[in-house]
Write a protein that holds these residues in place. Structure first.
Motif, short mmCIF file in Angstrom:
data_model
loop_
_atom_site.label_atom_id
_atom_site.label_comp_id
_atom_site.label_asym_id
_atom_site.label_seq_id
_atom_site.Cartn_x
_atom_site.Cartn_y
_atom_site.Cartn_z
N GLY A 169 0.82 -1.20 0.00
CA GLY A 169 0.00 0.00 0.00
C GLY A 169 0.85 1.26 0.00
N ASP A 170 0.21 2.40 -0.10
CA ASP A 170 0.94 3.67 -0.13
C ASP A 170 1.74 3.90 1.14
OD1 ASP A 170 -0.04 4.21 -2.64
OD2 ASP A 170 -1.76 5.37 -1.91
N ASP A 171 1.31 3.30 2.26
CA ASP A 171 2.04 3.46 3.52
C ASP A 171 3.16 2.44 3.68
OD1 ASP A 171 0.56 1.18 3.88
OD2 ASP A 171 -0.29 1.77 5.83
N GLY A 172 3.37 1.60 2.66
CA GLY A 172 4.43 0.61 2.70
C GLY A 172 4.04 -0.73 3.27
N THR A 173 2.80 -0.85 3.78
CA THR A 173 2.36 -2.12 4.36
C THR A 173 2.20 -3.18 3.27
OG1 THR A 173 1.21 -0.97 6.14
CG2 THR A 173 0.58 -3.25 5.72
N PHE A 174 2.78 -4.36 3.52
CA PHE A 174 2.66 -5.45 2.55
C PHE A 174 1.20 -5.89 2.42
CE2 PHE A 174 7.16 -6.86 3.99
CZ PHE A 174 7.72 -5.84 3.25
N TYR A 175 0.72 -5.98 1.19
CA TYR A 175 -0.64 -6.44 0.94
C TYR A 175 -0.66 -7.92 0.56
CZ TYR A 175 -5.00 -7.29 -1.57
OH TYR A 175 -6.18 -7.83 -2.01
N GLY A 176 0.24 -8.32 -0.32
CA GLY A 176 0.26 -9.70 -0.79
C GLY A 176 1.36 -9.87 -1.82
N ASP A 177 1.58 -11.11 -2.24
CA ASP A 177 2.61 -11.43 -3.23
C ASP A 177 1.99 -12.15 -4.41
OD1 ASP A 177 4.32 -10.37 -1.39
OD2 ASP A 177 5.30 -12.26 -0.86
N GLY A 178 2.53 -11.88 -5.59
CA GLY A 178 2.09 -12.56 -6.79
C GLY A 178 3.21 -13.37 -7.41
N ILE A 179 2.95 -14.62 -7.73
CA ILE A 179 3.89 -15.47 -8.45
C ILE A 179 3.50 -15.41 -9.91
CG2 ILE A 179 4.94 -17.76 -8.60
CD1 ILE A 179 3.79 -18.33 -5.80
N ASN A 229 13.70 -4.14 9.24
CA ASN A 229 12.97 -3.15 8.45
C ASN A 229 11.76 -3.76 7.75
OD1 ASN A 229 12.76 -1.96 5.40
ND2 ASN A 229 13.15 -0.31 6.88
N ARG A 230 11.95 -4.94 7.19
CA ARG A 230 10.84 -5.56 6.44
C ARG A 230 9.71 -5.97 7.38
NH1 ARG A 230 10.82 -4.42 1.18
NH2 ARG A 230 10.24 -6.48 0.40
N LEU A 231 10.04 -6.41 8.58
CA LEU A 231 9.00 -6.78 9.54
C LEU A 231 8.13 -5.60 9.92
CD1 LEU A 231 10.85 -9.26 11.91
CD2 LEU A 231 8.74 -9.73 10.65
N GLN A 232 8.68 -4.41 9.86
CA GLN A 232 7.90 -3.22 10.18
C GLN A 232 6.81 -2.96 9.15
OE1 GLN A 232 10.91 -0.19 10.48
NE2 GLN A 232 11.56 -0.82 12.53
N HIS A 233 6.95 -3.56 7.96
CA HIS A 233 5.95 -3.38 6.90
C HIS A 233 4.93 -4.52 6.87
CE1 HIS A 233 8.07 0.02 5.08
NE2 HIS A 233 9.19 -0.65 5.31
N LEU A 234 5.07 -5.48 7.78
CA LEU A 234 4.14 -6.60 7.86
C LEU A 234 3.10 -6.32 8.94
CD1 LEU A 234 3.60 -9.50 6.76
CD2 LEU A 234 4.92 -10.35 8.71
N ASP A 291 -1.41 -16.61 17.86
CA ASP A 291 -2.63 -17.41 17.80
C ASP A 291 -3.45 -17.04 16.58
OD1 ASP A 291 -2.14 -18.76 20.26
OD2 ASP A 291 -2.79 -16.96 21.34
N ASN A 292 -3.65 -18.03 15.71
CA ASN A 292 -4.44 -17.85 14.49
C ASN A 292 -4.02 -16.62 13.70
OD1 ASN A 292 -6.21 -20.11 15.11
ND2 ASN A 292 -7.12 -18.78 16.67
N PRO A 293 -2.74 -16.55 13.29
CA PRO A 293 -2.31 -15.40 12.50
C PRO A 293 -3.05 -15.33 11.18
CG PRO A 293 -0.68 -17.15 12.41
CD PRO A 293 -1.67 -17.56 13.45
N HIS A 294 -3.26 -14.11 10.72
CA HIS A 294 -3.95 -13.90 9.46
C HIS A 294 -3.10 -14.47 8.32
CE1 HIS A 294 -7.10 -11.96 7.15
NE2 HIS A 294 -6.20 -11.45 6.33
N ILE A 295 -3.74 -15.14 7.37
CA ILE A 295 -3.02 -15.76 6.25
C ILE A 295 -2.67 -14.68 5.23
CG2 ILE A 295 -3.16 -17.42 4.36
CD1 ILE A 295 -5.06 -19.07 6.11
N TYR A 296 -1.41 -14.57 4.92
CA TYR A 296 -0.92 -13.59 3.95
C TYR A 296 -1.31 -14.02 2.54
CZ TYR A 296 2.47 -10.43 1.72
OH TYR A 296 3.08 -9.45 0.97
N LYS A 297 -1.71 -13.07 1.72
CA LYS A 297 -2.15 -13.36 0.36
C LYS A 297 -0.96 -13.71 -0.53
CE LYS A 297 -6.32 -10.45 0.19
NZ LYS A 297 -6.30 -10.04 1.61
#
Length: 476
Positions: free
Chosen positions: A370-380, A437-442, A450-456
């Protein structure tokens, strides 16, 4: 007859036989059938996230690249393989072997997710095949430990976390474990070898044996403080933590103050750490020693750290051993190495288990943020694709997401070309900073225990169509 000493080798210097036997029998089969110049591509990826977590820290790339620079067969190894029945013409080929492949990989410290090709190996079919076991051994283990360390540091927050695990590690794996733990977020290690080799801060206090070797605890504390007046942490649970240990530590702290020094801390290594730390903090504060830190150790992991903090235990430093370097309770990362193309012809493996069907062809991994740098998902996506508007769930295409509004970046970078490094091998400190640094964007939803949200993680339409087309062909 060769002496035992003459056979002592190190992985970094002599990696060629650090493999499974069938890698060599397949390589000989490729050679004898005249296929040694065929070009192949393999993907490294994993299917499940360890520790029931939401992400993995990729680690081990630096050790893999260092090792590959010495990947060749020595005379005594050739002689050994001859005794195992390998053909002379194949052994002649191995005698002149050097890895000349090309490698694309995510950066060490990258946050990665299931099914993504984190590493792509391209080269002739023999050299790419021979890398399999070595690559899996290094990347699976170091990524597992880096991930475990990251979870522990996340639980600890601003409190320090130290690696005390060498004595409980699986042999020399403790060296890789300390390095991987540092990449994952651990601040220092008791492992002097890793500290020296990888420039990791070293840390340590004392053992119970130091105290037991004196006639009384106070004498032991005083002598230690005499030698280490500015770096003194006293282990207070040898005899009686609250009635003897902490009071003796307070006495020594006051004596240090009189000499112009300060006691750095005390360490608790047994018992009810929440209770003992609260009582010890009270005694220290009442003595005017608010600056003295409290360290704790003894079979800690991320969930125990989280529990202690939720109980408001005034612990400043956590020393982690067994459960860090052994990756409890997930002793292995299930990373795999699968063929994806031969002579630019896409290949896939079909399984009765849909999740084990591989993705064919040479691929890239695109991260959407996103515009704030938060990871949204990954595409293969396929390597030649220029623009992807939609990513699809790999097995349930009705689930899909439009990604045209997100910022994009490619996760795979060329790190070796024709056997030559194209990057400077990252030092652990650099990889650790990158991971932090990368963890800050997750998002926190992916980090919770407990029951972490599944990353796209999705695939492109072209890749999905190619996979389905090849599956149909295989069934006819």
């Amino acid at each position: 007859m060769a002496s035992i000493a003459s056979k002592e080798i190190t992985l970094l210097n002599r990696p060629a036989l650090y493999t499974d036997f069938y890698e060599l029998t397949m390589a000989q089969g490729y050679f004898l059938s005249g296929r040694q110049n065929e070009q192949a591509s393999f993907d490294y990826f994993f299917r499940d996230i360890p520790f029931d977590g939401g992400y993995v820290i990729f680690a081990g790339l630096s050790d893999l690249l260092k090792t590959l620079q010495n990947f060749r067969f020595h005379d005594d190894e050739i002689a050994y393989l001859a005794n195992q029945g390998f053909r002379q013409e194949f052994l002649t080929y191995l005698r002149n072997f050097e890895f000349k492949g090309t490698i694309y990989a995510a950066k060490e410290g990258e946050i990665v997710f299931p099914r993504e090709p984190i590493v792509r190996i391209e080269g002739n079919i023999i050299e790419t095949q021979l890398l399999e076991t070595l690559l899996l051994n290094i990347l699976n283990f170091e990524s597992l430990i880096a991930t475990k360390a990251s979870r522990m540091k996340y639980a600890a927050g601003d409190r320090k976390v130290l690696d005390f695990g060498l004595r409980r590690a699986q042999g020399l794996g403790g060296i890789q474990a300390s390095k991987a733990a540092y990449i994952g977020g651990i601040e220092a290690t008791s492992n002097v070898y890793s500290s020296f080799k990888d420039d990791i801060p070293a840390s340590g206090t004392m053992a119970h044996s130091w105290i037991q070797s004196f006639d009384d605890e106070l004498s032991a504390f005083r002598k230690y403080a005499e030698y280490y007046p500015d770096d003194c942490i006293l282990l207070v649970d040898t005899y009686d933590t609250l009635n003897i240990g902490v009071p003796n530590a307070i006495t020594v702290a006051k004596e240090l103050e009189e000499r112009g020094h300060r006691l750095q801390g005390i360490r608790l290594d047994s018992g009810d750490l929440a209770y003992f730390s609260r009582q010890a903090r009270k005694q220290l504060d009442e003595a005017g020693l608010e600056y003295v830190k409290i360290a704790a150790s003894n079979q800690l992991d991320e969930r125990l750290i989280k529990s202690l903090i939720s109980q408001k235990a005034p612990i400043d430093v956590f020393g982690i051993g067994t459960r860090l370097v052994t990756g409890q309770d997930s002793p292995a990362l299930d990373g795999v190495y699968k063929l994806s193309s031969v002579n630019n012809e896409p290949k896939l493996k079909i399984s009765e288990n849909i999740e084990k069907i591989t993705l064919p062809g040479s691929k890239e991994v695109i991260r959407y943020s996103g515009d704030d740098g938060t990871f949204y998902g990954d595409g293969i996506v396929l390597k030649e694709e220029q623009e992807v508007k939609t990513i699809y769930h790999p097995y349930y295409p009705a689930k899909h997401a439009t990604v045209t509004t997100f910022q994009t970046e490619s996760l795979l970078h060329k790190v070796m070309d024709n056997g030559t490094l194209t990057i400077e091998i990252p030092a652990p400190k650099k990889s650790a900073r990158y991971a932090k640094n990368r963890l800050q964007h997750l998002s926190p939803e992916h980090k919770r225990f407990d029951n972490p949200h599944i990353y796209k993680v999705g695939i492109s339409k072209k890749l999905m169509d190619l996979r389905d087309e090849l599956m149909d062909k295989m069934k006819t």
